[in-house]
Design a protein around this motif. Sequence first.
Motif, PDB file in Angstrom:
ATOM      1  N   ILE A   1      -4.005  -5.027-117.510  1.00 40.09           N
ATOM      2  CA  ILE A   1      -4.387  -6.213-117.267  1.00 40.09           C
ATOM      3  C   ILE A   1      -5.600  -6.143-116.818  1.00 40.09           C
ATOM      4  O   ILE A   1      -5.591  -6.287-115.491  1.00 40.09           O
ATOM      5  CB  ILE A   1      -3.421  -7.375-117.161  1.00 40.09           C
ATOM      6  N   THR A   2      -6.476  -6.499-117.258  1.00 35.98           N
ATOM      7  CA  THR A   2      -8.242  -7.153-116.158  1.00 35.98           C
ATOM      8  C   THR A   2      -8.784  -8.348-117.326  1.00 35.98           C
ATOM      9  O   THR A   2      -8.590  -8.723-118.158  1.00 35.98           O
ATOM     10  CB  THR A   2      -9.157  -5.866-116.790  1.00 35.98           C
ATOM     11  N   VAL A   3      -9.521  -8.766-115.686  1.00 34.12           N
ATOM     12  CA  VAL A   3      -9.842 -10.022-116.356  1.00 34.12           C
ATOM     13  C   VAL A   3     -11.866  -9.588-115.877  1.00 34.12           C
ATOM     14  O   VAL A   3     -11.749  -9.403-114.459  1.00 34.12           O
ATOM     15  CB  VAL A   3      -9.604 -11.238-115.166  1.00 34.12           C
ATOM     16  N   GLN A   4     -12.327 -10.523-116.693  1.00 36.98           N
ATOM     17  CA  GLN A   4     -13.775 -10.172-116.011  1.00 36.98           C
ATOM     18  C   GLN A   4     -14.661 -11.684-116.520  1.00 36.98           C
ATOM     19  O   GLN A   4     -14.671 -12.292-117.691  1.00 36.98           O
ATOM     20  CB  GLN A   4     -14.678  -8.980-116.945  1.00 36.98           C
ATOM     21  N   PRO A   5     -14.892 -12.610-115.191  1.00 39.27           N
ATOM     22  CA  PRO A   5     -15.174 -11.847-114.005  1.00 39.27           C
ATOM     23  C   PRO A   5     -14.042 -11.656-113.586  1.00 39.27           C
ATOM     24  O   PRO A   5     -13.778 -12.909-113.771  1.00 39.27           O
ATOM     25  CB  PRO A   5     -16.751 -12.251-113.651  1.00 39.27           C
ATOM     26  N   ASN A   6     -14.298 -11.339-112.326  1.00 45.86           N
ATOM     27  CA  ASN A   6     -12.651 -11.948-111.213  1.00 45.86           C
ATOM     28  C   ASN A   6     -13.426 -11.310-110.457  1.00 45.86           C
ATOM     29  O   ASN A   6     -14.647 -10.292-109.410  1.00 45.86           O
ATOM     30  CB  ASN A   6     -11.806 -10.850-110.962  1.00 45.86           C
ATOM     31  N   PRO A   7     -13.324 -12.660-108.708  1.00 46.70           N
ATOM     32  CA  PRO A   7     -13.041 -13.938-109.275  1.00 46.70           C
ATOM     33  C   PRO A   7     -13.714 -14.586-110.570  1.00 46.70           C
ATOM     34  O   PRO A   7     -14.616 -14.553-111.324  1.00 46.70           O
ATOM     35  CB  PRO A   7     -12.793 -15.047-108.107  1.00 46.70           C
ATOM     36  N   LEU A   8     -12.975 -15.986-111.337  1.00 45.74           N
ATOM     37  CA  LEU A   8     -13.743 -16.556-112.510  1.00 45.74           C
ATOM     38  C   LEU A   8     -14.498 -17.253-112.289  1.00 45.74           C
ATOM     39  O   LEU A   8     -14.438 -16.922-110.711  1.00 45.74           O
ATOM     40  CB  LEU A   8     -12.332 -17.412-112.829  1.00 45.74           C
ATOM     41  N   VAL A   9     -15.948 -17.338-113.131  1.00 45.37           N
ATOM     42  CA  VAL A   9     -16.847 -18.351-112.823  1.00 45.37           C
ATOM     43  C   VAL A   9     -17.053 -19.148-113.345  1.00 45.37           C
ATOM     44  O   VAL A   9     -16.744 -19.818-114.385  1.00 45.37           O
ATOM     45  CB  VAL A   9     -17.715 -17.368-112.553  1.00 45.37           C
ATOM     46  N   ALA A  10     -16.893 -20.533-113.027  1.00 36.68           N
ATOM     47  CA  ALA A  10     -17.362 -22.107-113.124  1.00 36.68           C
ATOM     48  C   ALA A  10     -19.148 -22.263-113.591  1.00 36.68           C
ATOM     49  O   ALA A  10     -20.070 -21.306-112.877  1.00 36.68           O
ATOM     50  CB  ALA A  10     -17.212 -22.912-112.263  1.00 36.68           C
ATOM     51  N   ASN A  11     -19.571 -22.251-115.259  1.00 38.82           N
ATOM     52  CA  ASN A  11     -20.215 -21.961-115.958  1.00 38.82           C
ATOM     53  C   ASN A  11     -20.674 -23.199-116.482  1.00 38.82           C
ATOM     54  O   ASN A  11     -19.874 -23.716-117.554  1.00 38.82           O
ATOM     55  CB  ASN A  11     -20.472 -20.397-116.339  1.00 38.82           C
ATOM     56  N   GLY A  12     -21.515 -24.305-115.972  1.00 41.13           N
ATOM     57  CA  GLY A  12     -21.825 -25.714-117.598  1.00 41.13           C
ATOM     58  C   GLY A  12     -19.814 -26.632-117.114  1.00 41.13           C
ATOM     59  O   GLY A  12     -19.690 -26.650-115.920  1.00 41.13           O
ATOM     60  N   GLN A  13     -19.960 -27.286-118.044  1.00 34.23           N
ATOM     61  CA  GLN A  13     -18.238 -27.485-118.270  1.00 34.23           C
ATOM     62  C   GLN A  13     -17.284 -26.335-118.453  1.00 34.23           C
ATOM     63  O   GLN A  13     -16.323 -27.489-118.765  1.00 34.23           O
ATOM     64  CB  GLN A  13     -18.989 -28.600-119.113  1.00 34.23           C
ATOM     65  N   LEU A  14     -17.744 -25.269-118.180  1.00 35.09           N
ATOM     66  CA  LEU A  14     -16.215 -24.478-118.954  1.00 35.09           C
ATOM     67  C   LEU A  14     -16.345 -23.505-118.060  1.00 35.09           C
ATOM     68  O   LEU A  14     -16.956 -22.429-117.496  1.00 35.09           O
ATOM     69  CB  LEU A  14     -16.664 -23.499-120.515  1.00 35.09           C
ATOM     70  N   VAL A  15     -15.160 -23.225-117.567  1.00 41.17           N
ATOM     71  CA  VAL A  15     -14.889 -21.970-117.076  1.00 41.17           C
ATOM     72  C   VAL A  15     -14.381 -21.228-118.058  1.00 41.17           C
ATOM     73  O   VAL A  15     -13.761 -20.916-118.962  1.00 41.17           O
ATOM     74  CB  VAL A  15     -13.283 -22.011-116.079  1.00 41.17           C
ATOM     75  N   GLU A  16     -15.200 -19.553-118.176  1.00 42.99           N
ATOM     76  CA  GLU A  16     -14.902 -19.001-119.573  1.00 42.99           C
ATOM     77  C   GLU A  16     -14.662 -17.259-118.856  1.00 42.99           C
ATOM     78  O   GLU A  16     -15.791 -16.925-118.125  1.00 42.99           O
ATOM     79  CB  GLU A  16     -16.746 -18.557-120.492  1.00 42.99           C
ATOM     80  N   PHE A  17     -14.203 -16.358-119.482  1.00 42.08           N
ATOM     81  CA  PHE A  17     -14.101 -14.740-119.170  1.00 42.08           C
ATOM     82  C   PHE A  17     -12.747 -14.301-119.998  1.00 42.08           C
ATOM     83  O   PHE A  17     -12.661 -14.772-121.409  1.00 42.08           O
ATOM     84  CB  PHE A  17     -12.895 -15.213-117.855  1.00 42.08           C
ATOM     85  N   GLU A  18     -13.020 -13.171-120.116  1.00 41.50           N
ATOM     86  CA  GLU A  18     -12.063 -12.269-120.596  1.00 41.50           C
ATOM     87  C   GLU A  18     -11.008 -11.152-120.838  1.00 41.50           C
ATOM     88  O   GLU A  18     -10.736 -10.907-119.551  1.00 41.50           O
ATOM     89  CB  GLU A  18     -13.792 -11.625-121.493  1.00 41.50           C
ATOM     90  N   VAL A  19     -10.152 -11.184-121.198  1.00 41.72           N
ATOM     91  CA  VAL A  19      -8.565 -10.578-121.024  1.00 41.72           C
ATOM     92  C   VAL A  19      -8.631  -9.359-121.635  1.00 41.72           C
ATOM     93  O   VAL A  19      -8.515  -9.368-122.515  1.00 41.72           O
ATOM     94  CB  VAL A  19      -7.666 -11.655-120.308  1.00 41.72           C
TER      95      VAL A  19
END
Length: 591
Positions: free
Chosen positions: A39-57
């Motif tokens: 299992i990988t997560v991008q980005p890691n650490p997670l990134v807060a951007n605007g009003q959302l934390v968006e990421f890909e697993v």
Amino acid sequence: MLCYKKNYATAVIYSLLLLLLASGCTLQKMTRLAKKQHITVQPNPLVANGQLVEFEVKASMPPQIVKDGYRYKLDLYYEYGEQQREQVGALNFEFGEFLYENGWPTITKQFSFPYSPKKNKGTLYVQGMAIKKETDDVKYSEPKAIATGLNTTPLLMVRNNEILFIPDSYAKEADQPAQLTFYFEEDNAKLRSHLGSNLSVLDQYIADNVATQEVTVTASQSPDEAGGMAQKRLEALEKYYLSKAEALNYNNKKISLKKLPVKDTWAQVTEKIKASALPKAQVQEALTIVNSNTSDKEKDAALHKTAAYEYLQLYVYPGLRYGGVTINYNRNQKADYELYLLAKQIAEEKAPADVLTEQELQHAATLTPLLAEKKQIYEAAVKTTNKWPAYHNLGKVYVEMARKEYRPKAKQALLAKAIHNLTYAGFRNPTAPVYYSLASAYHVRGDKLEALQYYDYAIKLGGNPDELKRIFADKAALEIEIGQFDDAIESLKYAGNTYQTQMNLGLSYLLKENYEGAREFYNKALELQPNDALANYSLAIIAARTKNEAMLTTHLRQSIKADNNYTLKAIEDKEFDAYRSEQAYKDAFRP
């Protein structure tokens, strides 16, 4: 016979036990297999951007995890604070839900969850579940942390999003003419009744119960349109007004309509270029061509070759395809106390709506500091006049109420009402300030694509240089939020040499990992606002990324000195994780 029945019952029970044991063994075997998962997560650490934390697993499982009658599921959740858990989503390893990658079932999926500062310190977990479909029996695997903490650097942009009330000019303009603008599609003279149309407002003016109406119409076109298009638009406006007036004139008011000569195209282009956000060199180049003694065709061809032409096509020419109607009225003024009392009575449905005019109702709303009372009066103005200033100012009130609201659902509901009213204001008065207000409301609500669309539309409508610079500046902030750093840098070319511009250029370059360029812009911001906490903090982040310990100590210390809130921020910020035990980091917190 009795012995047979006993033996049969025992056999049934034994078979059921075997089935249960087999099912349990299968579920247990699936959870053991799952330990081999990738299992990988991008980005890691997670990134807060605007009003959302968006990421890909991306998750890959051993092939044997896929079994008939069973399914394997990965639940994702974010844990923060005092055992607060937020469910994020799930990955289901069933046929149709995954693809094979190197022989392993693999799912790649986008996720997001709402951002709030209390989530800065948290952990993203994944927990597997082996499930038997027929019985819903479940075997859980141990939760696994796949990402820890949030990087909040992209949130360090500077935004304005200040929606202004329409200036109260009742005392000054009560006797001034009403002006309506109509925008046309390229090479078209047809009046539109959809987005950007003022037709319904014009109908109300035509039907107003007044003794006389003096009406003036004019029109224009852009340089790239067919000749005579402005004249066709002028005739279309004249025909519409006179035919509608004949149908709606029930009180025999006297109407005089005057057609002004078609406005000179190149003179308007000159005005628009002078009032644009183009750099001075591009303004001068374009004006030299526009004011040259060449033919229209030659001027247009020469402009095609300039660096400013794309801007002209996007933001100048659409605003020249318009027609204007001016209606002259004369009305008497009432005292402020009388206006306020009558407006309250209209809002409470204790007085008929026609005791005050649109301008009088708008002015009455300015006489109270209470948002609740302003809302009531503007609602009455919307209901009784259906005109754009009422819609705009009611939208502004809802935005201000939303800013003060701490409950997320209530805040979103207020912003939805703000957007509804500002949209109607835009329909009736499609100008840069109104659509900037609408874009800002969408931006505050977190609807990024809609906000970007209306920032762009506001710029196309044109305005004075200061208005356009505000719009470009906040448009750039949004482009940073959605990761379009190059677009943000392009927008900031037209945003003026302000603190906001330098800060957001710095952030754009920082996020593009151009640290030398970012440092230059942050230093320019400090020239405009010496000792600024955010600029110094941003420079400390650059220092951490470039391993410049002396610079880290200097700027982090100056940031904390300017604003003590940055003490806690620096303690929690993932950017400084590598320096927690370093003397350079510790020295920054010393007086």
